[in-house]
Design a protein around this motif. Structure first.
Motif, mmCIF file in Angstrom:
data_model
loop_
_atom_site.group_PDB
_atom_site.id
_atom_site.type_symbol
_atom_site.label_atom_id
_atom_site.label_comp_id
_atom_site.label_asym_id
_atom_site.label_seq_id
_atom_site.Cartn_x
_atom_site.Cartn_y
_atom_site.Cartn_z
ATOM 1 N N ARG A 59 -3.041 1.123 9.166
ATOM 2 C CA ARG A 59 -1.604 1.342 9.204
ATOM 3 C C ARG A 59 -0.895 0.345 10.108
ATOM 4 N NH1 ARG A 59 0.074 7.028 11.535
ATOM 5 N NH2 ARG A 59 -0.470 5.948 13.447
ATOM 6 N N SER A 60 -1.519 -0.014 11.208
ATOM 7 C CA SER A 60 -0.877 -0.888 12.192
ATOM 8 C C SER A 60 -0.624 -2.303 11.674
ATOM 9 C CB SER A 60 -1.731 -0.972 13.465
ATOM 10 O OG SER A 60 -3.005 -1.519 13.163
ATOM 11 N N LEU A 61 -1.292 -2.684 10.573
ATOM 12 C CA LEU A 61 -1.118 -4.034 10.051
ATOM 13 C C LEU A 61 0.091 -4.162 9.134
ATOM 14 C CD1 LEU A 61 -4.782 -5.130 9.287
ATOM 15 C CD2 LEU A 61 -3.409 -5.533 11.332
ATOM 16 N N TYR A 62 0.656 -3.044 8.737
ATOM 17 C CA TYR A 62 1.787 -3.076 7.808
ATOM 18 C C TYR A 62 3.097 -3.261 8.577
ATOM 19 C CZ TYR A 62 -1.278 -1.838 3.980
ATOM 20 O OH TYR A 62 -2.276 -1.862 3.021
ATOM 21 N N ASP A 63 3.882 -4.239 8.119
ATOM 22 C CA ASP A 63 5.102 -4.606 8.832
ATOM 23 C C ASP A 63 6.335 -3.873 8.324
ATOM 24 O OD1 ASP A 63 3.571 -7.629 8.229
ATOM 25 O OD2 ASP A 63 3.784 -6.862 10.279
ATOM 26 N N TYR A 64 6.320 -3.535 7.057
ATOM 27 C CA TYR A 64 7.518 -2.989 6.427
ATOM 28 C C TYR A 64 7.170 -1.671 5.741
ATOM 29 C CZ TYR A 64 8.705 -7.860 7.079
ATOM 30 O OH TYR A 64 8.896 -9.105 7.629
ATOM 31 N N TRP A 65 8.126 -0.732 5.811
ATOM 32 C CA TRP A 65 7.900 0.608 5.287
ATOM 33 C C TRP A 65 9.087 1.086 4.459
ATOM 34 C CZ3 TRP A 65 3.349 3.274 6.018
ATOM 35 C CH2 TRP A 65 2.442 2.706 6.912
ATOM 36 N N GLY A 66 8.780 1.845 3.408
ATOM 37 C CA GLY A 66 9.818 2.522 2.656
ATOM 38 C C GLY A 66 10.301 3.752 3.409
ATOM 39 N N GLN A 67 11.284 4.420 2.813
ATOM 40 C CA GLN A 67 11.927 5.539 3.500
ATOM 41 C C GLN A 67 11.142 6.841 3.386
ATOM 42 O OE1 GLN A 67 12.745 4.472 0.494
ATOM 43 N NE2 GLN A 67 13.719 6.089 -0.741
ATOM 44 N N GLY A 68 10.142 6.864 2.518
ATOM 45 C CA GLY A 68 9.347 8.081 2.336
ATOM 46 C C GLY A 68 9.910 8.959 1.235
ATOM 47 N N THR A 69 9.008 9.629 0.527
ATOM 48 C CA THR A 69 9.425 10.549 -0.522
ATOM 49 C C THR A 69 8.482 11.746 -0.545
ATOM 50 O OG1 THR A 69 9.991 10.711 -2.877
ATOM 51 C CG2 THR A 69 8.061 9.409 -2.326
ATOM 52 N N GLN A 70 9.028 12.929 -0.712
ATOM 53 C CA GLN A 70 8.239 14.150 -0.649
ATOM 54 C C GLN A 70 7.535 14.407 -1.977
ATOM 55 O OE1 GLN A 70 7.859 16.447 2.053
ATOM 56 N NE2 GLN A 70 6.270 17.269 0.699
ATOM 57 N N GLY A 72 0.803 -1.213 0.000
ATOM 58 C CA GLY A 72 0.000 0.000 0.000
ATOM 59 C C GLY A 72 0.836 1.262 0.000
ATOM 60 N N TRP A 73 0.130 2.358 -0.173
ATOM 61 C CA TRP A 73 0.722 3.693 -0.079
ATOM 62 C C TRP A 73 -0.005 4.474 1.015
ATOM 63 C CZ3 TRP A 73 5.070 5.028 -2.602
ATOM 64 C CH2 TRP A 73 5.436 4.301 -3.728
ATOM 65 N N PHE A 74 0.786 5.145 1.814
ATOM 66 C CA PHE A 74 0.277 6.047 2.842
ATOM 67 C C PHE A 74 0.927 7.415 2.626
ATOM 68 C CE2 PHE A 74 -1.884 3.267 5.957
ATOM 69 C CZ PHE A 74 -1.561 2.037 5.415
ATOM 70 N N ARG A 75 0.368 8.431 3.250
ATOM 71 C CA ARG A 75 0.978 9.762 3.165
ATOM 72 C C ARG A 75 0.811 10.491 4.485
ATOM 73 N NH1 ARG A 75 -3.198 12.606 -1.191
ATOM 74 N NH2 ARG A 75 -5.027 12.717 0.195
ATOM 75 N N ARG A 110 -0.317 9.955 9.677
ATOM 76 C CA ARG A 110 -0.111 9.226 8.429
ATOM 77 C C ARG A 110 -1.435 8.583 8.029
ATOM 78 N NH1 ARG A 110 5.251 5.644 7.949
ATOM 79 N NH2 ARG A 110 5.950 7.629 8.866
ATOM 80 N N GLU A 111 -1.853 8.810 6.793
ATOM 81 C CA GLU A 111 -3.148 8.303 6.344
ATOM 82 C C GLU A 111 -2.997 7.358 5.155
ATOM 83 O OE1 GLU A 111 -5.797 11.280 4.798
ATOM 84 O OE2 GLU A 111 -4.379 11.959 3.276
ATOM 85 N N PHE A 112 -3.959 6.465 5.058
ATOM 86 C CA PHE A 112 -3.999 5.491 3.969
ATOM 87 C C PHE A 112 -4.365 6.181 2.654
ATOM 88 C CE2 PHE A 112 -4.750 1.611 1.777
ATOM 89 C CZ PHE A 112 -5.912 1.782 1.049
ATOM 90 N N ALA A 164 4.335 0.574 1.774
ATOM 91 C CA ALA A 164 4.324 -0.355 2.896
ATOM 92 C C ALA A 164 3.894 -1.725 2.423
ATOM 93 C CB ALA A 164 3.393 0.160 3.993
ATOM 94 N N ALA A 165 4.275 -2.732 3.184
ATOM 95 C CA ALA A 165 3.939 -4.105 2.836
ATOM 96 C C ALA A 165 3.486 -4.849 4.080
ATOM 97 C CB ALA A 165 5.143 -4.808 2.216
ATOM 98 N N THR A 166 2.548 -5.786 3.870
ATOM 99 C CA THR A 166 2.044 -6.576 4.978
ATOM 100 C C THR A 166 1.767 -8.001 4.546
ATOM 101 O OG1 THR A 166 0.249 -6.797 6.591
ATOM 102 C CG2 THR A 166 -0.312 -5.800 4.485
ATOM 103 N N LYS A 167 1.828 -8.910 5.492
ATOM 104 C CA LYS A 167 1.478 -10.303 5.224
ATOM 105 C C LYS A 167 -0.028 -10.509 5.255
ATOM 106 C CE LYS A 167 2.057 -11.627 10.083
ATOM 107 N NZ LYS A 167 2.571 -10.324 10.564
ATOM 108 N N PHE A 168 -0.769 -9.528 5.759
ATOM 109 C CA PHE A 168 -2.212 -9.664 5.879
ATOM 110 C C PHE A 168 -2.892 -9.423 4.537
ATOM 111 C CE2 PHE A 168 -2.608 -10.371 10.293
ATOM 112 C CZ PHE A 168 -1.576 -9.680 10.897
ATOM 113 N N ALA A 169 -4.032 -10.124 4.339
ATOM 114 C CA ALA A 169 -4.809 -9.989 3.108
ATOM 115 C C ALA A 169 -6.076 -9.185 3.326
ATOM 116 C CB ALA A 169 -5.169 -11.360 2.567
ATOM 117 N N ASN A 170 -6.290 -8.712 4.570
ATOM 118 C CA ASN A 170 -7.461 -7.905 4.867
ATOM 119 C C ASN A 170 -7.042 -6.695 5.690
ATOM 120 O OD1 ASN A 170 -9.674 -9.715 3.830
ATOM 121 N ND2 ASN A 170 -8.710 -11.100 5.295
#
Length: 124
Positions: free
Chosen positions: A108-119, A35-38, A45-47, A97-103
């Motif tokens: 946001r709390s379900l995502y395990d891994y995050w990128g470094q962010g980009t403006q 997913g993407w958040f901002r 941080r929002e979905f 962000a990436a997560t092992k969950f399918a639902n």
């Protein structure tokens, strides 16, 4: 472990377009959803959007529907966010962000891994 490296972003005028990329490496097999958040200054941080890594099913927050498109290239293990008709209110730091969950894609709390962010900055 999964590593996410983002690219893209920048400054654009209102009505313009940008594309964000997010390259995944490591234990890709464990990912079900990306997913993407901002996060805008002073805000939580929002979905924004999410995609099922296998099926390609997508889900968007209402404010970006019809303007943003999330996609993935499984062969390249890369996630994309095409942003069209950008508005000043889209200005934020964008995170993949990436997560092992399918639902629960928007949680946001379900995502395990995050990128470094980009403006992303949209001028009026």
């Amino acid at each position: 472990q999964v590593q996410l490296v983002q690219s893209g972003g920048g400054l654009v005028q209102a009505g313009g377009s940008l594309r964000l990329s997010c390259a995944a490496s490591g234990s890709i097999f464990s990912i079900n959803t990306m997913g993407w958040f901002r996060q805008a200054p002073g805000k939580d941080r929002e979905f924004v959007a999410a995609i099922a890594w296998s099926s390609g099913g997508t889900y968007y927050v209402n404010s970006v529907k019809g303007r943003f498109t999330i996609s993935r290239d499984n062969a390249k293990n890369t996630l994309y966010l095409q942003m069209n008709s950008l508005k000043p209110e889209d200005t934020a730091v964008y995170y993949c962000a990436a997560t092992k969950f399918a639902n629960g894609w928007s949680q946001r709390s379900l995502y395990d891994y995050w990128g470094q962010g980009t403006q992303v900055t949209v001028s009026s």
